[in-house]
Design a protein around this motif. Structure first.
Motif, PDB file in Angstrom:
ATOM      1  N   ALA A 195       0.822  -1.211   0.000  1.00 37.40           N
ATOM      2  CA  ALA A 195       0.000   0.000   0.000  1.00 37.40           C
ATOM      3  C   ALA A 195       0.855   1.260   0.000  1.00 37.40           C
ATOM      4  O   ALA A 195       0.468   2.290  -0.563  1.00 37.40           O
ATOM      5  N   LEU A 196       2.037   1.180   0.624  1.00 35.94           N
ATOM      6  CA  LEU A 196       2.918   2.341   0.665  1.00 35.94           C
ATOM      7  C   LEU A 196       3.350   2.770  -0.736  1.00 35.94           C
ATOM      8  O   LEU A 196       3.695   3.935  -0.949  1.00 35.94           O
ATOM      9  N   THR A 197       3.334   1.842  -1.681  1.00 38.13           N
ATOM     10  CA  THR A 197       3.661   2.189  -3.062  1.00 38.13           C
ATOM     11  C   THR A 197       2.745   3.292  -3.567  1.00 38.13           C
ATOM     12  O   THR A 197       3.181   4.242  -4.220  1.00 38.13           O
ATOM     13  N   PHE A 198       1.460   3.190  -3.248  1.00 35.34           N
ATOM     14  CA  PHE A 198       0.500   4.198  -3.687  1.00 35.34           C
ATOM     15  C   PHE A 198       0.586   5.449  -2.807  1.00 35.34           C
ATOM     16  O   PHE A 198       0.491   6.571  -3.298  1.00 35.34           O
ATOM     17  N   ALA A 199       0.767   5.262  -1.494  1.00 34.95           N
ATOM     18  CA  ALA A 199       0.878   6.411  -0.602  1.00 34.95           C
ATOM     19  C   ALA A 199       2.086   7.271  -0.957  1.00 34.95           C
ATOM     20  O   ALA A 199       2.012   8.505  -0.961  1.00 34.95           O
ATOM     21  N   PHE A 200       3.206   6.625  -1.284  1.00 35.79           N
ATOM     22  CA  PHE A 200       4.408   7.368  -1.658  1.00 35.79           C
ATOM     23  C   PHE A 200       4.260   8.055  -3.008  1.00 35.79           C
ATOM     24  O   PHE A 200       5.107   8.848  -3.401  1.00 35.79           O
ATOM     25  N   GLY A 201       3.186   7.747  -3.725  1.00 37.02           N
ATOM     26  CA  GLY A 201       2.912   8.453  -4.967  1.00 37.02           C
ATOM     27  C   GLY A 201       2.244   9.796  -4.739  1.00 37.02           C
ATOM     28  O   GLY A 201       2.196  10.631  -5.648  1.00 37.02           O
ATOM     29  N   LEU A 202       1.722  10.035  -3.515  1.00 41.37           N
ATOM     30  CA  LEU A 202       1.044  11.283  -3.197  1.00 41.37           C
ATOM     31  C   LEU A 202       1.846  12.167  -2.241  1.00 41.37           C
ATOM     32  O   LEU A 202       1.981  13.367  -2.454  1.00 41.37           O
ATOM     33  N   LEU A 203       2.374  11.559  -1.180  1.00 40.73           N
ATOM     34  CA  LEU A 203       2.993  12.352  -0.113  1.00 40.73           C
ATOM     35  C   LEU A 203       4.171  13.204  -0.572  1.00 40.73           C
ATOM     36  O   LEU A 203       4.311  14.350  -0.122  1.00 40.73           O
ATOM     37  N   PRO A 204       5.073  12.721  -1.456  1.00 42.39           N
ATOM     38  CA  PRO A 204       6.214  13.561  -1.842  1.00 42.39           C
ATOM     39  C   PRO A 204       5.849  14.772  -2.688  1.00 42.39           C
ATOM     40  O   PRO A 204       6.711  15.606  -2.958  1.00 42.39           O
ATOM     41  N   TYR A 205       4.584  14.871  -3.127  1.00 38.97           N
ATOM     42  CA  TYR A 205       4.180  16.028  -3.922  1.00 38.97           C
ATOM     43  C   TYR A 205       4.468  17.333  -3.182  1.00 38.97           C
ATOM     44  O   TYR A 205       4.884  18.321  -3.773  1.00 38.97           O
TER      45      TYR A 205
ATOM     46  N   SER B 100      -6.880  32.935  -2.940  1.00 41.25           N
ATOM     47  CA  SER B 100      -8.258  32.454  -2.995  1.00 41.25           C
ATOM     48  C   SER B 100      -8.439  31.421  -4.104  1.00 41.25           C
ATOM     49  O   SER B 100      -9.127  30.405  -3.926  1.00 41.25           O
ATOM     50  N   LEU B 101      -7.812  31.654  -5.252  1.00 48.17           N
ATOM     51  CA  LEU B 101      -7.941  30.716  -6.365  1.00 48.17           C
ATOM     52  C   LEU B 101      -7.219  29.400  -6.074  1.00 48.17           C
ATOM     53  O   LEU B 101      -7.680  28.328  -6.499  1.00 48.17           O
ATOM     54  N   LEU B 102      -6.101  29.460  -5.367  1.00 46.44           N
ATOM     55  CA  LEU B 102      -5.425  28.224  -4.957  1.00 46.44           C
ATOM     56  C   LEU B 102      -6.344  27.403  -4.051  1.00 46.44           C
ATOM     57  O   LEU B 102      -6.489  26.183  -4.238  1.00 46.44           O
ATOM     58  N   LEU B 103      -6.971  28.050  -3.091  1.00 50.71           N
ATOM     59  CA  LEU B 103      -7.880  27.334  -2.201  1.00 50.71           C
ATOM     60  C   LEU B 103      -9.059  26.748  -2.965  1.00 50.71           C
ATOM     61  O   LEU B 103      -9.515  25.633  -2.683  1.00 50.71           O
ATOM     62  N   LEU B 104      -9.544  27.492  -3.958  1.00 48.96           N
ATOM     63  CA  LEU B 104     -10.653  26.990  -4.767  1.00 48.96           C
ATOM     64  C   LEU B 104     -10.227  25.760  -5.573  1.00 48.96           C
ATOM     65  O   LEU B 104     -11.043  24.887  -5.867  1.00 48.96           O
ATOM     66  N   GLY B 105      -8.952  25.698  -5.916  1.00 50.22           N
ATOM     67  CA  GLY B 105      -8.457  24.528  -6.638  1.00 50.22           C
ATOM     68  C   GLY B 105      -8.218  23.330  -5.742  1.00 50.22           C
ATOM     69  O   GLY B 105      -8.200  22.185  -6.217  1.00 50.22           O
ATOM     70  N   TRP B 106      -8.043  23.562  -4.430  1.00 49.95           N
ATOM     71  CA  TRP B 106      -7.680  22.482  -3.506  1.00 49.95           C
ATOM     72  C   TRP B 106      -8.840  21.940  -2.676  1.00 49.95           C
ATOM     73  O   TRP B 106      -8.925  20.731  -2.448  1.00 49.95           O
ATOM     74  N   VAL B 107      -9.710  22.818  -2.209  1.00 52.02           N
ATOM     75  CA  VAL B 107     -10.697  22.400  -1.212  1.00 52.02           C
ATOM     76  C   VAL B 107     -11.763  21.449  -1.771  1.00 52.02           C
ATOM     77  O   VAL B 107     -12.022  20.393  -1.164  1.00 52.02           O
ATOM     78  N   PRO B 108     -12.424  21.738  -2.915  1.00 53.63           N
ATOM     79  CA  PRO B 108     -13.429  20.781  -3.396  1.00 53.63           C
ATOM     80  C   PRO B 108     -12.883  19.371  -3.635  1.00 53.63           C
ATOM     81  O   PRO B 108     -13.498  18.391  -3.192  1.00 53.63           O
ATOM     82  N   PRO B 109     -11.703  19.208  -4.291  1.00 53.06           N
ATOM     83  CA  PRO B 109     -11.191  17.847  -4.479  1.00 53.06           C
ATOM     84  C   PRO B 109     -10.837  17.152  -3.169  1.00 53.06           C
ATOM     85  O   PRO B 109     -10.936  15.925  -3.072  1.00 53.06           O
ATOM     86  N   MET B 110     -10.413  17.913  -2.155  1.00 53.23           N
ATOM     87  CA  MET B 110     -10.056  17.307  -0.869  1.00 53.23           C
ATOM     88  C   MET B 110     -11.228  16.534  -0.278  1.00 53.23           C
ATOM     89  O   MET B 110     -11.059  15.453   0.297  1.00 53.23           O
ATOM     90  N   PHE B 111     -12.441  17.076  -0.423  1.00 56.45           N
ATOM     91  CA  PHE B 111     -13.620  16.409   0.117  1.00 56.45           C
ATOM     92  C   PHE B 111     -14.242  15.450  -0.903  1.00 56.45           C
ATOM     93  O   PHE B 111     -14.889  14.472  -0.513  1.00 56.45           O
TER      94      PHE B 111
ATOM     95  N   MET C   3       0.055  24.744  -7.419  1.00 60.44           N
ATOM     96  CA  MET C   3      -1.333  24.317  -7.565  1.00 60.44           C
ATOM     97  C   MET C   3      -1.420  22.795  -7.643  1.00 60.44           C
ATOM     98  O   MET C   3      -2.248  22.161  -6.976  1.00 60.44           O
ATOM     99  N   THR C   4      -0.541  22.179  -8.444  1.00 59.99           N
ATOM    100  CA  THR C   4      -0.542  20.737  -8.599  1.00 59.99           C
ATOM    101  C   THR C   4      -0.182  20.032  -7.296  1.00 59.99           C
ATOM    102  O   THR C   4      -0.839  19.076  -6.879  1.00 59.99           O
ATOM    103  N   ALA C   5       0.887  20.505  -6.644  1.00 57.12           N
ATOM    104  CA  ALA C   5       1.323  19.881  -5.398  1.00 57.12           C
ATOM    105  C   ALA C   5       0.261  19.996  -4.319  1.00 57.12           C
ATOM    106  O   ALA C   5      -0.010  19.040  -3.578  1.00 57.12           O
ATOM    107  N   GLY C   6      -0.354  21.181  -4.213  1.00 57.53           N
ATOM    108  CA  GLY C   6      -1.394  21.375  -3.215  1.00 57.53           C
ATOM    109  C   GLY C   6      -2.608  20.506  -3.474  1.00 57.53           C
ATOM    110  O   GLY C   6      -3.225  19.978  -2.534  1.00 57.53           O
TER     111      GLY C   6
END
Length: 404
Positions: free
Chosen positions: A48-58, A220-231, A344-347
């Protein structure tokens, strides 16, 4: 303006083809590496860490190394990232490679990903301009990414049924090299956006990030790019235990997992094809506000069919990003565009990873359907707050043109 106009640009066609190849390479290599590590260790956690390590280093590459996107010529950065990923995948194919090194190589490729994606996004502005063509080009890249997920999982499973994981990893080496060749010989060389007088890469990256966050509109635009996908990813992260509660076969879970990508592909294609710039801008805030509403349906513990509908409709919410892209590129100064796109991508990836982790943690304490519905309710409130801030931060002239 239509998608046909985007593909009429020769240089974009090369970027698109390279993106398709590298996307398949990334997804197939994730599956192959996960299977390889599981066969070597028998450990579900390490697999499972294979997939987790695909996100965390962003967050590492997207913050500390974001200035790479502006301080070096874009083509050199893109080709270099592809070659580094190819080299990492090649080392993974060597028999006897320690599991710790396999995971370390996965971290390297993941840390490179936001730099590559941010540089490519900023380059699209050079290739297509900063108007509607840029928005459609970004849309094509997202659609390809979602389609690549579906094709990559299917192709990875098929290949692993006939050849070993190491052979599959060798195939991904070829896809990365193919992407590098396309970018090297089919795209123009452009100078770096910023000089190197500002000091080291890390210092310059942090300085650029501070400048971006200091701007109320960009923040504000960065937050708009991050918050909806987070949920939005909460339901996707908990589909496996939810499907288990419904006593679904693995095939049923697979269909549910396809729901959000299918909705995303459908909505982006229709909105990008049928609406003009003003229409897309008018949809941005309403779609963002409604994107999480379908997941509220999990409060009623929907059966397979209704759960699939919820997933597809949630995926459709990605259509809000077409208007967001236009606002964001217009707000960011030219000399910071590469860092802004990388951030934007990393966030985005980090926010999704955090959303998945929190969802999994809460699901240990509460019923899965309550976690999904509760996450959607909290998300609706958070997105509403972000939209209020964004509406206040946008210039009045832009607000009037967008019909907001």
């Amino acid at each position: 303006m239509s998608y046909r106009a985007v593909f009429a640009v020769r240089e974009f066609r090369a970027v698109f083809a390279a993106h398709a190849m590298s996307t398949l390479g990334v997804i197939v290599s994730e599956i192959a590496l996960s299977v390889l590590i599981y066969r070597l260790t028998g450990s579900p956690l390490l697999s499972a860490l294979t997939f987790a390590f695909g996100l965390l280093p962003y967050v590492l590459g997207g913050t500390l190394l974001s200035s790479v996107a502006d301080r070096f010529p874009a083509r050199r950065v893109l080709v270099g990232c592809d070659l580094l990923c190819a080299a990492c995948a090649a080392v993974m194919t060597v028999p006897g490679t320690p599991v710790a090194l396999l995971l370390a190589l996965r971290v390297v490729t993941a840390a490179v990903a936001p730099i590559f994606q941010g540089t490519r996004a900023s380059t699209l502005g050079d290739i297509l301009g900063e108007g509607d063509l840029f928005v459609l080009g970004r849309s094509v890249i997202r659609i390809t990414g979602q389609s690549g997920q579906l094709a990559g999982f299917a192709l990875g499973g098929l290949l692993l049924s006939v050849v070993s994981p190491r052979v599959v990893l060798m195939i991904t080496v070829i896809t990365f090299l193919g992407s590098a060749l396309l970018l090297r010989f089919r795209t123009r060389r452009r100078p770096a956006r910023a000089g190197t007088a500002g000091g080291g890469l890390v210092r310059d990256s942090i300085s650029g990030m501070r400048l971006l966050f200091a701007d109320r509109r960009i923040r504000s635009l960065l937050l708009l790019g991050w918050v909806p996908p987070m949920f939005a990813v909460v339901s996707e992260a908990l589909l496996t235990p939810y499907a288990d509660g419904l006593a679904l076969a693995p095939g049923g879970l697979g269909v549910l997992m396809c729901g959000m990508p299918v909705g995303a592909i459908l909505s982006e294609t229709l909105v990008g094809s049928l609406l003009g710039p003003r229409g897309r801008a008018r949809l941005t805030m309403p779609v963002a506000a409604l994107a999480l509403v379908p997941s509220l349906g999990y409060a009623f513990e929907p059966a397979f069919g209704w759960a699939l509908v919820c997933q597809i409709l949630t995926g459709c919410g990605i259509a809000y990003t077409l208007g967001l892209d236009l606002w964001f590129v217009a707000a960011v100064p030219e000399e910071l565009r590469g860092r802004a796109m990388t951030l934007m991508t990393a966030g985005l990836m980090t926010a999704q990873g955090v959303g998945m982790a929190l969802a999994g943690t809460l699901a240990e304490l509460l019923p899965v359907h309550q976690v999904i519905a509760g996450g959607a309710a909290l998300g609706v409130m958070c997105v509403a707050a972000v939209l209020w801030r964004t509406r206040a931060a946008l210039p009045e002239a832009l607000v009037r043109r967008s019909g907001l």
